[in-house]
Scaffold this motif. Structure first.
Motif, short mmCIF file in Angstrom:
data_model
loop_
_atom_site.label_atom_id
_atom_site.label_comp_id
_atom_site.label_asym_id
_atom_site.label_seq_id
_atom_site.Cartn_x
_atom_site.Cartn_y
_atom_site.Cartn_z
N ARG A 1 -69.68 -8.65 47.16
CA ARG A 1 -68.86 -9.16 46.55
C ARG A 1 -68.17 -8.78 45.42
O ARG A 1 -66.88 -8.65 45.31
N GLU A 2 -68.88 -8.18 44.66
CA GLU A 2 -68.40 -7.23 43.36
C GLU A 2 -67.22 -6.11 44.00
O GLU A 2 -66.44 -5.99 43.27
N ILE B 1 -65.96 -10.55 51.20
CA ILE B 1 -66.28 -11.87 51.32
C ILE B 1 -67.46 -12.04 52.30
O ILE B 1 -67.39 -11.40 53.27
N VAL B 2 -68.39 -12.76 51.78
CA VAL B 2 -69.78 -12.92 52.49
C VAL B 2 -69.56 -14.32 53.26
O VAL B 2 -69.35 -15.41 52.80
#
Length: 193
Positions: free
Chosen positions: A89-90, A94-95
């Motif tokens: 995410r960083e 997108i997970v």
């Protein structure tokens, strides 16, 4: 980019399947995405390493990391460590974690009654082109059903045979209820086995 005449697109065939192909797959995908103007990449990930590499490489793209469903291997467990999910995410990824299109209740029926359901037959049919081919189709539809990709735009879908990446396609995703409208438009790479 609309293609109106016949084109030749090289397909890379790897001599073996597995994670040793990951770097080359990501480079192949980056080149073709740039050529076609595709900005959405969907990538399967079991431990998060491959998705993290993709999120870091594809700056300015929408990189959607599709994990195994929660509880896939063991009840109440996510295989991707929380720290790795945070790193993806960083890096701008997108997970997405959801029910596998070719598993769901069909897998429950198979486990309970030792019989196969239509999902198993479709998955096995796609696997004639390799394990990754089943997964690239599956994660494209999972992302569409989650509203993370559009069904009127081509994306690139990346998967592998267990770990890492060894298969990539340009695909027009659909919602699973429209499975037979799914279109693999270009095969970019896969194991030759």
């Amino acid at each position: 980019m609309e293609i109106t005449t016949a084109i030749q697109v090289p397909c890379v065939y790897f001599p073996k399947r597995g994670p040793d192909n990951t770097e080359e797959v990501l480079n192949i995908v980056k080149k073709r995405a740039e050529e076609l103007g595709i900005k959405t990449i969907v990538i399967a990930t079991t431990k998060g390493d491959t998705a993290l590499k993709a999120a870091r490489l594809f700056k300015g793209y929408r990189v959607i990391a599709v994990t195994h469903a929660h509880g896939f291997r063991t009840p109440d467990n996510q295989e991707v460590p929380e720290e790795t999910l945070a790193d993806i995410r960083e890096a701008g990824g997108i997970v997405f974690t959801g029910t596998h299109i070719f598993a769901a209740t069909g897998r429950a029926v198979r486990k309970k009654f030792q019989t196969y359901e239509i999902e198993d037959i479709i998955a096995s049919t796609l696997r004639v082109m390799g394990d990754g081919m089943k997964v690239v189709c599956e994660i494209a539809m999972m992302a569409a059903d989650a509203g993370l990709v559009r069904t009127d735009e081509d994306i690139i879908s990346i998967a592998g045979s267990g770990r890492g990446a060894d298969t990539a396609v340009v695909i027009k995703p659909v919602n699973v209820q429209n499975f037979f409208d799914l279109r693999v438009k270009e095969l970019l790479c896969k194991p030759r086995f």
